[in-house]
Design a protein around this motif. Structure first.
Motif, PDB file in Angstrom:
ATOM      1  N   LEU A  48      87.327  89.777  37.453  1.00 31.77           N
ATOM      2  CA  LEU A  48      88.337  89.295  36.402  1.00 31.77           C
ATOM      3  C   LEU A  48      87.949  88.948  35.192  1.00 31.77           C
ATOM      4  O   LEU A  48      88.465  88.223  34.177  1.00 31.77           O
ATOM      5  CB  LEU A  48      89.016  87.834  37.218  1.00 31.77           C
ATOM      6  N   SER A 100      95.386  85.875  40.939  1.00 27.47           N
ATOM      7  CA  SER A 100      94.853  86.355  39.552  1.00 27.47           C
ATOM      8  C   SER A 100      94.349  87.725  39.585  1.00 27.47           C
ATOM      9  O   SER A 100      94.691  88.452  38.549  1.00 27.47           O
ATOM     10  CB  SER A 100      93.478  85.391  39.147  1.00 27.47           C
ATOM     11  N   LYS A 103      97.461  89.538  39.384  1.00 27.35           N
ATOM     12  CA  LYS A 103      98.188  89.590  38.178  1.00 27.35           C
ATOM     13  C   LYS A 103      97.503  90.381  36.993  1.00 27.35           C
ATOM     14  O   LYS A 103      98.146  91.093  36.068  1.00 27.35           O
ATOM     15  CB  LYS A 103      98.056  88.187  37.543  1.00 27.35           C
ATOM     16  N   LYS A 104      96.191  90.859  37.265  1.00 27.48           N
ATOM     17  CA  LYS A 104      95.573  91.791  36.381  1.00 27.48           C
ATOM     18  C   LYS A 104      95.645  93.025  36.629  1.00 27.48           C
ATOM     19  O   LYS A 104      95.758  93.854  35.739  1.00 27.48           O
ATOM     20  CB  LYS A 104      93.745  91.276  36.313  1.00 27.48           C
ATOM     21  N   TYR A 105      95.546  93.512  37.846  1.00 30.42           N
ATOM     22  CA  TYR A 105      95.582  94.689  38.287  1.00 30.42           C
ATOM     23  C   TYR A 105      96.907  95.355  38.719  1.00 30.42           C
ATOM     24  O   TYR A 105      96.834  96.573  38.730  1.00 30.42           O
ATOM     25  CB  TYR A 105      94.414  95.009  39.328  1.00 30.42           C
TER      26      TYR A 105
END
Length: 122
Positions: A48, A100, A103-105
């Motif tokens: 992250l 999280s 949300k990023k990937y």
């Protein structure tokens, strides 16, 4: 005629070999990582961009986006096992970090369900 068919099959197999991902350690004991809160946090922080990466975590971080979007089409069996163990362990042991990570990937959740189906059982 049989030789021509056999030759065609062999040529087809050789023409499109899978270019598997390369990582620093496909034999990592991911269960030990997800069961150790400090190790799980360190790896997840690397993924992250919240913390430093060791060589192994960095090698995985480089392939995570392609693995998820490609539904692990270039993962070998060991990498599928690592992905399955990590994702399930992250979801169970660090749900906020799991969110999280998604949300990023995979912010639109277009790939996760299919990705998890592909790595399930490994």
């Amino acid at each position: 005629m049989k030789i021509i068919v056999l030759l065609a099959v062999v040529c087809a197999a050789l023409a499109d070999p899978i270019d598997y991902f390369t990582t620093a350690d496909d034999n990592l004991d991911m269960k030990a990582v997800v069961d150790d809160p400090a190790k799980l946090k360190a790896m997840t922080d690397c993924f992250l961009d919240r913390g430093p990466c060791d060589v192994v975590s960095l090698s995985y971080r480089k392939i995570v986006p392609l693995s998820i979007e490609g539904l692990c089409d270039r993962c070998n069996d060991a990498q599928k096992h690592l992905a399955n163990t990590y994702m399930n362990g992250l979801r169970s042991n660090a749900p906020a970090d799991y969110d999280s990570f998604l949300k990023k990937y995979d912010p639109d959740l277009k790939y996760l369900t299919k990705f998890m189906e592909v790595v399930k059982g490994f």
